[in-house]
Design an enzyme around this catalytic site. Structure first.
Site, PDB file in Angstrom:
ATOM      1  N   LYS A  75       0.807  -1.226   0.000  1.00 52.33           N
ATOM      2  CA  LYS A  75       0.000   0.000   0.000  1.00 52.33           C
ATOM      3  C   LYS A  75       0.844   1.282   0.000  1.00 52.33           C
ATOM      4  O   LYS A  75       0.459   2.275  -0.603  1.00 52.33           O
ATOM      5  CB  LYS A  75      -0.946   0.014   1.199  1.00 52.33           C
ATOM      6  N   TYR A 227     -10.571  -9.524  10.316  1.00 53.90           N
ATOM      7  CA  TYR A 227     -11.756 -10.376  10.212  1.00 53.90           C
ATOM      8  C   TYR A 227     -11.272 -11.808  10.019  1.00 53.90           C
ATOM      9  O   TYR A 227     -10.220 -12.049   9.437  1.00 53.90           O
ATOM     10  CB  TYR A 227     -12.636  -9.965   9.014  1.00 53.90           C
ATOM     11  N   GLY A 249     -13.735  -6.765  11.230  1.00 56.92           N
ATOM     12  CA  GLY A 249     -13.458  -5.924  10.071  1.00 56.92           C
ATOM     13  C   GLY A 249     -14.080  -6.380   8.755  1.00 56.92           C
ATOM     14  O   GLY A 249     -13.757  -5.824   7.705  1.00 56.92           O
TER      15      GLY A 249
HETATM   16  P1  NDP Z   1       0.910  -2.633  10.025  1.00 54.15           P
HETATM   17  O1  NDP Z   1       1.950  -3.689   9.890  1.00 54.15           O
HETATM   18  O2  NDP Z   1       1.040  -1.392   9.234  1.00 54.15           O
HETATM   19  O3  NDP Z   1       0.852  -2.187  11.597  1.00 54.15           O
HETATM   20  C1  NDP Z   1       0.919  -3.165  12.595  1.00 54.15           C
HETATM   21  C2  NDP Z   1       0.610  -2.564  13.975  1.00 54.15           C
HETATM   22  O4  NDP Z   1       0.569  -3.644  14.918  1.00 54.15           O
HETATM   23  C3  NDP Z   1       1.643  -1.575  14.469  1.00 54.15           C
HETATM   24  O5  NDP Z   1       1.036  -0.595  15.264  1.00 54.15           O
HETATM   25  C4  NDP Z   1       2.553  -2.483  15.338  1.00 54.15           C
HETATM   26  O6  NDP Z   1       3.211  -1.792  16.394  1.00 54.15           O
HETATM   27  C5  NDP Z   1       1.530  -3.403  15.955  1.00 54.15           C
HETATM   28  N1  NDP Z   1       2.174  -4.650  16.354  1.00 54.15           N
HETATM   29  C6  NDP Z   1       2.679  -5.620  15.557  1.00 54.15           C
HETATM   30  N2  NDP Z   1       3.216  -6.616  16.302  1.00 54.15           N
HETATM   31  C7  NDP Z   1       3.075  -6.239  17.602  1.00 54.15           C
HETATM   32  C8  NDP Z   1       3.431  -6.836  18.852  1.00 54.15           C
HETATM   33  N3  NDP Z   1       4.057  -8.037  18.912  1.00 54.15           N
HETATM   34  N4  NDP Z   1       3.100  -6.195  20.005  1.00 54.15           N
HETATM   35  C9  NDP Z   1       2.464  -5.007  19.962  1.00 54.15           C
HETATM   36  N5  NDP Z   1       2.112  -4.370  18.808  1.00 54.15           N
HETATM   37  C10 NDP Z   1       2.402  -4.995  17.642  1.00 54.15           C
HETATM   38  O7  NDP Z   1      -0.482  -3.380   9.790  1.00 54.15           O
HETATM   39  P2  NDP Z   1      -1.817  -2.787   9.134  1.00 54.15           P
HETATM   40  O8  NDP Z   1      -2.122  -1.480   9.753  1.00 54.15           O
HETATM   41  O9  NDP Z   1      -1.745  -2.873   7.664  1.00 54.15           O
HETATM   42  O10 NDP Z   1      -2.908  -3.899   9.600  1.00 54.15           O
HETATM   43  C11 NDP Z   1      -3.374  -3.947  10.939  1.00 54.15           C
HETATM   44  C12 NDP Z   1      -4.600  -4.849  11.017  1.00 54.15           C
HETATM   45  O11 NDP Z   1      -5.669  -4.285  10.276  1.00 54.15           O
HETATM   46  C13 NDP Z   1      -4.380  -6.264  10.466  1.00 54.15           C
HETATM   47  O12 NDP Z   1      -4.990  -7.175  11.360  1.00 54.15           O
HETATM   48  C14 NDP Z   1      -5.107  -6.254   9.143  1.00 54.15           C
HETATM   49  O13 NDP Z   1      -5.618  -7.539   8.818  1.00 54.15           O
HETATM   50  C15 NDP Z   1      -6.257  -5.291   9.441  1.00 54.15           C
HETATM   51  N6  NDP Z   1      -6.804  -4.620   8.241  1.00 54.15           N
HETATM   52  C16 NDP Z   1      -8.132  -4.822   7.949  1.00 54.15           C
HETATM   53  C17 NDP Z   1      -8.710  -4.222   6.846  1.00 54.15           C
HETATM   54  C18 NDP Z   1     -10.163  -4.456   6.551  1.00 54.15           C
HETATM   55  O14 NDP Z   1     -10.629  -4.101   5.454  1.00 54.15           O
HETATM   56  N7  NDP Z   1     -10.920  -4.996   7.470  1.00 54.15           N
HETATM   57  C19 NDP Z   1      -7.919  -3.343   5.935  1.00 54.15           C
HETATM   58  C20 NDP Z   1      -6.555  -3.187   6.356  1.00 54.15           C
HETATM   59  C21 NDP Z   1      -6.027  -3.812   7.458  1.00 54.15           C
HETATM   60  P3  NDP Z   1       4.665  -1.137  16.165  1.00 54.15           P
HETATM   61  O15 NDP Z   1       4.423   0.190  15.484  1.00 54.15           O
HETATM   62  O16 NDP Z   1       5.201  -0.999  17.525  1.00 54.15           O
HETATM   63  O17 NDP Z   1       5.452  -2.093  15.301  1.00 54.15           O
END
Ligand code: NDP
Length: 283
Positions: A75, A227, A249
């Site tokens: 993206k 989801y 979601g």
């Molecule tokens: P990103 O990889 O951009 O962001 C991941 C986030 O999760 C960051 O804030 C990260 O924190 C945090 N994170 C990851 N691992 C850990 C951990 N071990 N402990 C604490 N925090 C953690 O992901 P996206 O934003 O693209 O996606 C996030 C969710 O949204 C996913 O589940 C995805 O499936 C869902 N989604 C759903 C959509 C829909 O249409 N329903 C559309 C897009 C996404 P840090 O910054 O500290 O690394």
């Protein structure tokens, strides 16, 4: 390099590019929209090698493809290859919808945020005006939903993230649109919210962000952006701690797809029967 994406020559071609993308529900959603609106199209999921995103975009467009959805992990990269970006795509630094024209312009937009708002406010009739909102996570999807969320005039948005600096960066960026503060999960003790959004990717691995259950009060609604066919751990946790409404979601997924469909075809499909079909297929 693949030199033929096997597009059908006699029909309009669309696709979702991602990696992995095999389990994407987007082809099913767009074929249900096409059926409903009587628009003929071919929509496929294409797994793009990690280093070949821009190459595949050019290939798709040169073989007559008209539009693309973009998903993980492309993206942000998609933003950099578009010749024109909408304001919301520019602000979020993320593109999930591409439209090509005959002059080979590449228009980039993001419909994730609007999809989320439509699901929350229309499908679930949740009014966000004057409400307190906690967002867990500060990744790409959170970035995409902040601008439309701010437009709903909440009282306050708190972004809590493992890496606090990423939450601070987002709070700074959107501070002109709403009252937004950033914090660590450990700072949440003693505070409760009307809406809690799980925008972390932790549900993918069956884990929970380290937050106190006291963030939930009697009237709290919890929304997991993820989801799946079964409730996520975050959804189970929210139910166990008394959230009044718990959502996943799937609605957002269908709503963002409907906004993409509108961009490509000029028609907004009815999302309700499509959400119902997908839910009954997963039960
Ligand atoms: P990103 O990889 O951009 O962001 C991941 C986030 O999760 C960051 O804030 C990260 O924190 C945090 N994170 C990851 N691992 C850990 C951990 N071990 N402990 C604490 N925090 C953690 O992901 P996206 O934003 O693209 O996606 C996030 C969710 O949204 C996913 O589940 C995805 O499936 C869902 N989604 C759903 C959509 C829909 O249409 N329903 C559309 C897009 C996404 P840090 O910054 O500290 O690394």
């Amino acid at each position: 390099m693949a030199n033929d994406l096997n597009l059908e020559r006699s029909i309009s071609n669309y696709a979702v590019f991602g990696n992995p993308v095999k389990h994407s529900k987007s082809p099913r959603i767009h074929s249900l929209f096409a059926e409903q609106t009587g628009i003929k199209l071919n929509y496929q999921a294409i797994e793009v090698p990690l280093e070949k995103f821009s190459e595949y975009v050019s290939l798709f467009s040169s073989q007559g493809g008209l539009g693309l959805n973009i998903t993980i992990p492309f993206k942000e990269e998609a933003c950099s290859i578009c010749t024109t970006l909408t304001e919301r795509a520019r602000l979020s630094g993320s593109v999930n919808t591409i439209r090509f024209d005959k002059q080979l312009n590449i228009y980039g937009d993001t419909t994730d945020g609007q999809g989320f708002i439509n699901d929350l406010t229309v499908n679930n009739e949740i009014n966000l005006e004057g409400k307190s909102i906690l967002i867990l996570g500060a990744g790409g999807s959170v970035r995409a939903l902040l601008e439309p969320l701010c437009k709903q005039k909440p009282d306050q948005i708190v972004i809590a993230n493992r890496t606090v600096s990423r939450a601070e960066e987002l709070a700074d960026k959107f501070s002109e649109l709403s009252s937004i503060i950033a914090c660590a999960y450990s700072d949440l003790a003693g505070h409760s919210f009307d809406l809690i959004i799980n925008g972390t990717s932790l549900s993918l691995s069956g884990e929970l962000p380290a937050i106190p259950e006291t963030v939930i009060k009697e009237s709290t609604c919890c929304y997991d952006l993820m989801y799946s066919d079964v409730a996520t751990v975050f959804m189970d946790w929210a139910k166990q701690n008394g959230a009044v409404k718990v959502l996943d979601g799937l609605g957002m997924l269908v709503e963002q797809a409907a906004e993409s469909f509108l961009i490509w075809h000029g028609v907004k499909p009815d999302t309700t029967p499509v959400i119902k079909t997908l839910r009954s297929a997963s039960n």
